[in-house]
Each structure stands twice: as structure tokens, then as C-alpha cells.
Design a protein around this motif. Sequence first.
Motif, mmCIF file in Angstrom:
data_model
loop_
_atom_site.group_PDB
_atom_site.id
_atom_site.type_symbol
_atom_site.label_atom_id
_atom_site.label_comp_id
_atom_site.label_asym_id
_atom_site.label_seq_id
_atom_site.Cartn_x
_atom_site.Cartn_y
_atom_site.Cartn_z
ATOM 1 N N TRP A 1 -40.095 -24.622 53.811
ATOM 2 C CA TRP A 1 -40.379 -23.853 55.014
ATOM 3 C C TRP A 1 -39.250 -22.865 55.252
ATOM 4 O O TRP A 1 -38.085 -23.244 55.361
ATOM 5 N N PHE A 2 -39.607 -21.577 55.395
ATOM 6 C CA PHE A 2 -38.634 -20.567 55.797
ATOM 7 C C PHE A 2 -38.475 -20.630 57.314
ATOM 8 O O PHE A 2 -39.446 -20.544 58.062
ATOM 9 N N LEU A 3 -37.232 -20.780 57.733
ATOM 10 C CA LEU A 3 -36.945 -20.925 59.162
ATOM 11 C C LEU A 3 -36.493 -19.597 59.760
ATOM 12 O O LEU A 3 -35.918 -18.765 59.060
ATOM 13 N N PRO A 4 -36.731 -19.383 61.059
ATOM 14 C CA PRO A 4 -37.395 -20.314 61.990
ATOM 15 C C PRO A 4 -38.910 -20.236 61.875
ATOM 16 O O PRO A 4 -39.467 -19.162 61.666
ATOM 17 N N CYS A 5 -39.553 -21.387 62.007
ATOM 18 C CA CYS A 5 -41.019 -21.445 61.990
ATOM 19 C C CYS A 5 -41.547 -20.996 63.348
ATOM 20 O O CYS A 5 -41.079 -21.463 64.378
ATOM 21 N N SER A 6 -42.510 -20.081 63.324
ATOM 22 C CA SER A 6 -43.125 -19.688 64.594
ATOM 23 C C SER A 6 -44.051 -20.767 65.117
ATOM 24 O O SER A 6 -44.359 -20.813 66.296
ATOM 25 N N PHE A 7 -44.513 -21.658 64.223
ATOM 26 C CA PHE A 7 -45.310 -22.800 64.663
ATOM 27 C C PHE A 7 -45.075 -23.933 63.687
ATOM 28 O O PHE A 7 -45.133 -23.755 62.471
ATOM 29 N N SER A 8 -44.775 -25.104 64.215
ATOM 30 C CA SER A 8 -44.573 -26.267 63.365
ATOM 31 C C SER A 8 -44.939 -27.502 64.153
ATOM 32 O O SER A 8 -44.431 -27.730 65.237
#
Length: 611
Positions: free
Chosen positions: A193-200
Motif C-alpha cells: 500500500w502506498f501511503l497515505p491511503c485515502s481509504f483503508s
Amino acid sequence: MMGGQSAVPSPGLDLVTFLQVTVLRVFVVVQDVNDNAPEFPFTIKKHDVAEVSPVEPEQVPPEYGGVSGGHRQGDFYTEATAWLDQLLLHPQDTRVGSIVIPGTELEAKDADKDDTLIYTLQEVTPDASSFFSLVGQNNPALRLEKTLDFYKIQSMTLKLLARDTLEEDKNPSHTATATLVLNVLPADLRTPWFLPCSFSDGYSCIQAQYHGVVPIGYTLPSPLILSPGPIYAVDGDQGINQPIIYSIVAGNTDDTFIINADSGNLTMAKSIPRPMTFTLVVRADQVDMARYSITQAIVDARNATGTPLQFSRNRYHGTVVLGSKAGTEVKDRTSPSEILRIQAQYPGFPDLDSATTYQITNSSDFKMEEDVMLTTVAMEHVDTFYVEVEATNTVTMDTATTVVEIQVTEQEPPITGTQGEDQRFSTVDMAVLGGVLGALLLLALICLCILIHKHYRHRFNCCSGKVSKPPPPLSVYDNLAFFPDHKASWLSTSNPQPQPDPETARPPSGPQSPMSSSLTPPSSAPPSPELRAPGSPKTVQAGDSPLAVRSILTKERRPEGEGGYKAVWFGKDIREEADVVVLNEPAAGVDSASASGSEGSDEDSPNQSYI
């Protein structure tokens, strides 16, 4: 031998007949009594259960060297082995109904020969029995009943019981108990996962995209400052947490940018001659190369000409406590809890800011360490210093200067910021306290309003409704004869004096008999006292004469020869607003005539009443 003589058989007797032998066969059956309890080969058994099950070799397709009829097909054995290894790295979800622990590993032993063991499973961890069950009451193999999730349950404990009788209440009966501890292992199911996740939600992530701006004609020595942050990815399976390897797979025109494989920092390899936009495709692989993700990093190259280097303030204000030793940081006078930071920037080009250095040009009592100012000598006197700071950008070679006013004070100014080390409460704490107090105040106001409405509701209704007319004078409605003796006044009460019409008012020329008005009863809807006709009889005030008006219902009736009597007429509809007219007779003769007229009126008009 009998009596010392040997017994010799008679010649006529058969030897066989003489010797009689009896042979008996005895069969002894030793029965097995249930006197031994079953025993498990373990007391506590720990077993690891993965979220996924490995792929069987039979699932390898024949074109990749799969097994078909026991023969290996093709010359792709090496490729098939690699394919199988890849499948083992990408296992499928554990199938519900699969055997987790074989029954041979969980069987108990009973020394009694013919005992049949009955197995039962009890949960220790709540809801553990919904995930696992036994294949049968005589087969202790452990079977999976529901899909496992490492991020919800990492370990479960069960108790396995073995009984040597079919019925629990049978005597004798023996039971053995063992404990099963099942540890759930995470599976490699998620990509990086590339951070920051807009939804997780713990299972999925909308990959972040990165943006940056660089000046043309310059090569920045430091990693680029990107928005919303540096390029950074983590393993989506947090229980495994594989290291990540970064690479640029597309969009890197002329190899202008370089990405660090371990950190993901993006730097410039060369300058960009003209304005343009780079759309870099960045890939993040797990270190085992099992899974990967891709995102974009968009970098705009712009012309920085005409954008000067400038400080964020025209003048900085710092403070130092008297007696501070060398190496003390200068604090911000406007916020004494914070360190004074002196920064020069290029508006719109944050990457150039990292290449700016600072130095002091007019004082040796202070020095700069990056953007922080330190003292070089002890501050032993109260004084004010004006220090000039020069900023130089090592890429563009632009310079800018500013002045810092530093005051040496006898005591440390009070802390007004929110980040002081000695401060006990932060802004968040105070905001929470204010919210709680505000809620309590609102609740108190609501309770107060409810109490006021409950106790003073009738007053609000009177005030908010139609304005009522003022009550008429006491003499119109009240009869003082009905008051208690200590409150009743037998003197006549004065009626309100009617105001004569200015046009018709005339000075009285002589005594006027009120009989002319008393002979005609008032109408059924008499006017209010305020609108009484000018011809209404004048009320005599108490004490003016013997003929003063007294109460209608008096305890002592005055003789007719001493001043007559009083007559009152009411309308047909007797209401609270009805007018009352009191007539006085000045003479006895007139009094008699009035009395007779009144009686006649009483007979002719039954709707009128007299008091």
C-alpha cells in the motif's frame, strides 16, 4: 497294599475295570473390567493454522509440467517448479471443511481392550467452536468450519475430551482431557500500500498519488518534496510486513530522476532544460517479489525566474533568559514556548528551500545551525541585540537578509503557546474541557427554561394572549355587603365621575331629578362605564349629603322618608362586562313615584330585575 499286603487283582477281574479315571476340562475366562481411564499422548498441543492452504502438486497445469497419469509431460520442469513455488507464495484461501489436524495426532489410548472412546470438543476461547469441529464422535480429526481471519482472531483454545463409555452417567466411566491451542498465521493476501491511503478498512487501500514541482535549469541535491508526502509503501499484510523495494518503470524521460530502492526518496540526476511534466510510474515490490503495487508521481518542471528568495517575516523577535549559557536556543518572543526559526523560501518551489543556508553577518554572540539561532557566549547582562541573518541558496545562489531583534530578559516570559515542555495541558485538552463545560451550560439553560415554563406558564399565556380590558371600578361589580364584617365598609363607594361632552356640557341651573332617566331601563347591551352617556345620573360622593349612595344590599334599609331607595337594572344578557346604573331619589314624593314606577316596570318587563 492293604494291611501290609499288596492288593493283587483277582484273576477274573479286568485291569481296565479295576482302574477308573475321571478327566474334567475347566475353561477359565478372564474378563476385561473397565478400570483404566483413557490417556492422550499430550496435555497441551499447539498447532499453527494458516489463513490459506497450500496448492497441491496435482493442480499444476500439464503445460507447465503438471502430473498427469503419473508422468511428467514436456520439457518445462524448471518452469513448472518455479510456477509451483509461485503458487505456494500465493496460496488460496483455506477451504471450509478441510482437516486441520488429523485424527491420528489427536487419538487417546485406553488400556482396556474393548473400550470405544467417545470424543467431544469444548471451547475455551469464545466463539472458537464456530471455527472448528470434530469429524465424528469416534473420530477426533479437527475440521475447519469457518474462514479464518488473522486480523480478527490470532489464537484460539479448545478442550478435547475422550470418554470410554457411550453414556455419560454410566458407572464406571472415565474421561481424559487435553488442551488444543490453535495459532492463526497471516497469509500473504494483500499487495503493498502506498501511503497515505485515502481509504483503508484494513483490507483495501486506494493508492496515494504524489505531486512535486522543480525549477528548470537547476539540479536539486536533496530528495524532492512531494505532496501529500514522500513516496512510501508498506506491506498490506501487516502480520507479515515484508520489506518493500522501489523502482521507476515508466515516465522517466532521459533518466532525469533516481529513486532509492530502499527508502523511495526521489532525487534529480540532471537538470531540466525547459518546462515540462514528468509522469513517473513507481512500482513497489515485496522483497520476496510475491506481490507489488503501482502508483504515479507527477513532477512539474517550471521556470523559477522572477521568484526571489525571501524571508517569511520582515523582522524576527527573539528572547533569551538572563544567565543563559552558551549554546542556548533563542526562543520566539511572540510564543516563548517555541524555538525561533528563521526561514527563507521560494514561493511555489519548496524543493529549493532545502538548499538554503544561513549565517550571521554582524555579531559573534550568536550563530546559526540550519534555521535555529544559538548563543555563543553566556548572557550576563540585560540587553537588546539586533542581529542580521543572511540566507543563501546553494542552487540558485540567490541571497536575502533579515534582522532579528533579541532581548535578554531577567526572567523567562510566561508560556503562552501550546507546545512548551512544562505545560501540563495542550490545546486539545482545553478544547475538550471547553466543550464539556459548554454542554453542561446548555443543559442547565434547558432545565431552567423548563422550570420557568412550568411555574410561570399562566403568566406567559396572559401576556401572549389578547389584551384584556382593565377591570371596572369596584363600585360597579362588588357589593361590599358580602365582605366580612371586618372588611366591609357600609359607606357608599364613589362611582367614576363621567366626563361630559365638551359640546353639551352646561353648568347646572338647579336641582335636576334623575327620575326622567330612571323611568326608562337601560338597554340590553349597556355601554361600558368609560362610554356612559352624558345624561347619566351624577354620583354623589360619600359624605357630601345624607343622600349619598350606599351599598345596594345593605344590612339596614333606610326609611323611605329619609332619602328614597336605589334601583339597578341589568340587561337581558347579564355578563361580567354589563353596566350597572345606580339612581338616587332626592325627595320622598319622588321616591314614592319612583317606587310605583319601578313596580310597574317590573310587571311589564319580566326580563328586568330590581335590587
